[in-house]
Design a protein around this motif. Structure first.
Motif, PDB file in Angstrom:
ATOM      1  N   VAL A   1       0.766  -1.372  -0.066  1.00  0.00           N
ATOM      2  CA  VAL A   1       0.167  -0.071   0.407  1.00  0.00           C
ATOM      3  C   VAL A   1       0.650   0.953   0.230  1.00  0.00           C
ATOM      4  N   THR A   2       0.288   2.012  -0.425  1.00  0.00           N
ATOM      5  CA  THR A   2       1.196   3.532  -0.874  1.00  0.00           C
ATOM      6  C   THR A   2       0.274   4.465  -0.181  1.00  0.00           C
ATOM      7  N   SER A   3       1.145   5.321   1.055  1.00  0.00           N
ATOM      8  CA  SER A   3       0.065   7.007   1.807  1.00  0.00           C
ATOM      9  C   SER A   3       1.221   7.928   2.131  1.00  0.00           C
ATOM     10  N   SER A   4       0.760   9.079   2.467  1.00  0.00           N
ATOM     11  CA  SER A   4       1.130  10.113   2.557  1.00  0.00           C
ATOM     12  C   SER A   4       1.500   9.632   4.158  1.00  0.00           C
ATOM     13  N   GLU A   5       1.633   9.217   5.136  1.00  0.00           N
ATOM     14  CA  GLU A   5       2.116   8.793   6.043  1.00  0.00           C
ATOM     15  C   GLU A   5       2.379   7.898   6.941  1.00  0.00           C
ATOM     16  N   LEU A   6       2.882   8.056   7.470  1.00  0.00           N
ATOM     17  CA  LEU A   6       4.315   6.767   7.978  1.00  0.00           C
ATOM     18  C   LEU A   6       3.479   5.666   8.264  1.00  0.00           C
ATOM     19  N   PRO A   7       3.328   3.929   8.586  1.00  0.00           N
ATOM     20  CA  PRO A   7       2.493   3.043   9.036  1.00  0.00           C
ATOM     21  C   PRO A   7       2.480   3.587  10.446  1.00  0.00           C
ATOM     22  N   GLY A   8       0.943   3.125  10.426  1.00  0.00           N
ATOM     23  CA  GLY A   8       0.722   3.213  12.361  1.00  0.00           C
ATOM     24  C   GLY A   8       0.566   4.658  13.293  1.00  0.00           C
ATOM     25  N   VAL A   9       0.597   5.420  12.038  1.00  0.00           N
ATOM     26  CA  VAL A   9      -0.719   7.029  12.542  1.00  0.00           C
ATOM     27  C   VAL A   9      -1.600   7.646  12.463  1.00  0.00           C
ATOM     28  N   ARG A  10      -2.074   6.558  11.540  1.00  0.00           N
ATOM     29  CA  ARG A  10      -3.192   6.800  11.813  1.00  0.00           C
ATOM     30  C   ARG A  10      -3.974   5.427  12.068  1.00  0.00           C
ATOM     31  N   SER A  11      -3.575   4.590  13.149  1.00  0.00           N
ATOM     32  CA  SER A  11      -4.165   3.353  13.761  1.00  0.00           C
ATOM     33  C   SER A  11      -4.662   4.198  14.909  1.00  0.00           C
ATOM     34  N   HIS A  12      -5.592   3.651  16.152  1.00  0.00           N
ATOM     35  CA  HIS A  12      -5.352   4.221  17.055  1.00  0.00           C
ATOM     36  C   HIS A  12      -5.861   2.862  18.217  1.00  0.00           C
ATOM     37  N   PRO A  13      -5.326   2.582  18.898  1.00  0.00           N
ATOM     38  CA  PRO A  13      -4.636   1.928  20.261  1.00  0.00           C
ATOM     39  C   PRO A  13      -6.139   0.589  20.174  1.00  0.00           C
ATOM     40  N   LEU A  14      -6.214  -0.653  20.061  1.00  0.00           N
ATOM     41  CA  LEU A  14      -7.713  -1.228  21.145  1.00  0.00           C
ATOM     42  C   LEU A  14      -6.754  -2.067  22.209  1.00  0.00           C
ATOM     43  N   PRO A  15      -7.444  -1.905  22.624  1.00  0.00           N
ATOM     44  CA  PRO A  15      -7.059  -2.632  24.454  1.00  0.00           C
ATOM     45  C   PRO A  15      -7.303  -3.871  24.219  1.00  0.00           C
ATOM     46  N   TRP A  16      -6.541  -5.170  24.942  1.00  0.00           N
ATOM     47  CA  TRP A  16      -6.914  -6.681  24.268  1.00  0.00           C
ATOM     48  C   TRP A  16      -6.259  -6.808  26.110  1.00  0.00           C
ATOM     49  N   PHE A  17      -6.941  -7.203  26.853  1.00  0.00           N
ATOM     50  CA  PHE A  17      -6.666  -7.761  28.300  1.00  0.00           C
ATOM     51  C   PHE A  17      -5.987  -9.057  28.723  1.00  0.00           C
ATOM     52  N   LEU A  18      -5.398  -8.560  29.359  1.00  0.00           N
ATOM     53  CA  LEU A  18      -5.349 -10.374  30.260  1.00  0.00           C
ATOM     54  C   LEU A  18      -5.835 -10.790  30.846  1.00  0.00           C
ATOM     55  N   SER A  19      -6.730 -11.987  31.604  1.00  0.00           N
ATOM     56  CA  SER A  19      -7.783 -12.021  32.430  1.00  0.00           C
ATOM     57  C   SER A  19      -7.610 -13.782  32.813  1.00  0.00           C
ATOM     58  N   GLN A  20      -7.859 -14.304  33.116  1.00  0.00           N
ATOM     59  CA  GLN A  20      -7.325 -15.617  33.513  1.00  0.00           C
ATOM     60  C   GLN A  20      -8.413 -16.527  32.625  1.00  0.00           C
ATOM     61  N   ALA A  21      -9.354 -15.768  31.754  1.00  0.00           N
ATOM     62  CA  ALA A  21      -9.682 -16.323  30.283  1.00  0.00           C
ATOM     63  C   ALA A  21      -9.162 -16.939  29.289  1.00  0.00           C
ATOM     64  N   GLY A  22      -7.946 -15.257  29.175  1.00  0.00           N
ATOM     65  CA  GLY A  22      -6.711 -15.479  28.580  1.00  0.00           C
ATOM     66  C   GLY A  22      -6.490 -14.398  27.724  1.00  0.00           C
ATOM     67  N   PHE A  23      -6.915 -14.055  26.335  1.00  0.00           N
ATOM     68  CA  PHE A  23      -6.324 -12.497  25.849  1.00  0.00           C
ATOM     69  C   PHE A  23      -7.166 -12.266  25.554  1.00  0.00           C
ATOM     70  N   GLY A  24      -7.666 -10.952  25.196  1.00  0.00           N
ATOM     71  CA  GLY A  24      -9.043 -10.855  24.464  1.00  0.00           C
ATOM     72  C   GLY A  24      -8.965  -9.152  24.432  1.00  0.00           C
TER      73      GLY A  24
END
Length: 563
Positions: free
Chosen positions: A353-376
């Motif tokens: 892909v091509t972009s005017s911006e560096l990779p990840g600049v427009r990504s937003h954090p999606l929190p995935w939690f550690l838990s007794q059930a695992g990871f999600g």
């Protein structure tokens, strides 16, 4: 001695950019010693475009490569390998496109005299500056010089750029670092990069002597001087903090060799830069930051360390870059997309892909939690904790393992369920952990794994941090919002035994679509087989590390979710 190479005998990996009007099928080369400012003689091989074995007389731009790996060498069977005749860095394409290519051995390596004071130190950087200006004054040169390189060669180009040679106009830099401490001793932990054993004299003695060295006596004399080289592994191991004084150089060496220290110099000099790497290569973390701080173009492919990106015309890209900045062709070059990068799994297979911006600049954090059930992505749930004992009985790593293998059998793993939808991740995952240990000197290694529907798994991102380096600081350069740990001795805080501390760990960047049906797994360990000095640094008894999960402030990983 003049050597010629006929174009029909050279197999090119890719054709040169069509922008170059010239097409020179042959090459004429010579080699000789060039003295730098202190009189040390460095080995230089010069390759000139030719037609019918006759070198082109008109002055041309020069592309310079500065290497510790010998510009010309012989194997056990006497076969000669020449850096300039390969197209991995586009050098053969550049010759064909009407550029002179010059390759020099750094001091203390190959056929060059002198000894290395330190890895990519200011002595070496100033040597490169001297050679750039020497090349600019030669009759075959039009006065414009570019540099190209990957790994050490890329770092050498970056270091030379920080000295601002007046004749250096552009540099195409691969798999190098912006901050040597944050790379070699990331999180305060020295791992494999730059710490392998130094080469034996026999390696440099396999260098092809310079033309003037008819009996090889100069080569032998040069290699004898290499015995005074500073040992590289002990150099790095001997400086635990960013402001440590090196016993070998008598300087705060991490800062001396950190290109970020000289960013303003590069900017004022107006040197054009292009940074590239591959996603399965640890230096790409630093490559993106270099591009961010210098406003550079950026390229990332799907492969490993310095491998020309599959499905992409790297030689053509390099020629196009230098055609613009050294030959002043294609005035619309600046309008092209800034970044080109591979996204694994895009449209089910993968693509650029091509972009005017560096990779990840427009990504937003999606929190995935550690838990007794695992990871999600589920809510964090009730608070709890899991404890493991650091496992130092690890399988031996490859001599140079550019990428780790899954560590779930040697640490604490949190596996999620099968994804219901594709998950596109582009950028840096950040581990936000709550941990404690019975030993304040414990190390923490983290890994993000992809588990395919067929059960096979691979590491897609990883990071590391000493417990004692948990304090966050303000970086002296742009970090794209990533957590930064100074590594200064004053900022090191060893927690008490059992004291809970927060760790923010920027992991290596990713660029992939994880398909529905696959799973993600997060693993925490206390040692990694890629630590070359693991036997020397392992703690006895092995630390016990506790990871806190759940509740309002439990451990999680912020995944870089892309649109």
């Amino acid at each position: 001695m003049r050597r010629t190479f006929c174009g029909s005998m050279i197999a090119l990996a890719a054709m040169a950019s069509p922008l170059s009007a010239e097409s020179y099928p042959d090459v004429v080369s010579t080699s000789h010693y060039v003295p730098v400012r202190d009189g040390t003689r460095l080995a230089m091989s010069v390759y000139r475009p030719a037609v019918n074995t006759k070198a082109i007389e008109k002055p041309l731009p020069v592309i310079f490569v500065f290497t510790p790996y010998r510009g010309r060498s012989k194997d056990a069977d006497g076969k000669v390998t020449e850096t300039a005749m390969s197209d991995n860095l586009g050098l053969r394409s550049l010759l064909r496109a009407g550029y002179v290519v010059a390759v020099a051995d750094i001091r203390g390596k190959g056929a060059s005299f002198g000894h290395r004071r330190g890895f990519q130190d200011r002595t070496e950087a100033l040597d490169g500056r001297d050679l750039v200006e020497w090349l600019a004054k030669q009759p075959y040169s039009d006065g414009s010089v570019g540099m190209v390189g990957c790994s050490y060669l890329g770092g050498a180009a970056f270091q030379v750029a920080t000295t601002a040679p007046p004749s250096l106009k552009a540099a195409f830099i691969g798999a190098s670092d912006l901050d040597k401490y944050a790379f070699v001793r990331n999180g305060g932990i020295t791992a494999q990069f730059n710490t392998r054993p130094d080469e034996k004299p026999e390696v440099d003695l396999a260098t092809v002597p310079m033309d003037e060295d008819r009996d090889g006596s100069m080569l032998k004399a040069a290699v004898a001087e290499h015995a005074e080289n500073t040992p590289m592994g002990p150099l790095w191991y001997g400086m635990p903090y960013r402001d440590s004084m090196s016993a070998f150089t008598g300087t705060k060496f991490w800062e001396e060799v950190g290109p970020y220290t000289y960013l303003d110099t590069v900017k004022r000099a107006g040197i054009a830069t292009y940074f590239w790497g591959n996603w399965r290569d640890e230096p790409t973390s630093q490559v993106i930051l270099s591009a961010a701080n210098l406003g550079s173009r950026f390229l990332a492919g799907p492969g490993s360390h310095c491998v020309p990106p599959e499905g992409f015309d790297l030689p053509g890209e390099i020629v196009h870059f230098f055609d613009h900045y050294l030959k002043h062709q294609d005035p619309d070059y600046g309008k092209l997309p800034r970044a080109t990068y591979w996204v694994e799994g895009l449209n089910g297979t993968g693509g650029y892909v091509t972009s005017s911006e560096l990779p990840g600049v427009r990504s937003h954090p999606l929190p995935w939690f550690l838990s007794q059930a695992g990871f999600g992505a589920q809510t964090s749930g009730a608070q709890g904790a899991s404890t493991f004992t650091v496992d130092y009985d690890l399988p031996p790593a490859e001599y140079f393992a550019f990428w780790p293998r899954p560590m779930t059998e040697h640490g604490l793993g949190f596996a999620g369920g099968a994804l219901q939808h594709d998950l596109k991740l582009v950028g840096y995952p950040v581990a936000q952990l709550k941990v404690s240990s019975d030993n304040p000197n414990a190390d923490v290694f983290v890994y993000l794994d992809r588990i395919r529907a067929d059960g096979t798994s691979e590491v897609i991102s990883f990071g590391r941090l000493k417990l004692s380096h948990h304090k966050l600081s303000l970086a002296p350069y742009e970090t794209l919002g990533l957590p930064w740990h100074s590594g200064f001795e004053k900022d090191v805080e060893r927690p008490a035994a059992g004291e809970e501390v927060s760790l923010s760990i920027a992991m290596t960047p990713v660029s992939l679509v994880v398909p529905a049906g696959d799973r993600l797994r997060f693993v925490v360990a206390g040692a990694d087989p890629r630590q070359r000095n693991l036997t020397d640094i392992k703690l006895d008894p092995a630390p016990r590390i506790t990871v806190v999960w759940g509740g309002q402030d439990g451990s999680r990983v912020d995944l870089p979710l892309a649109n």
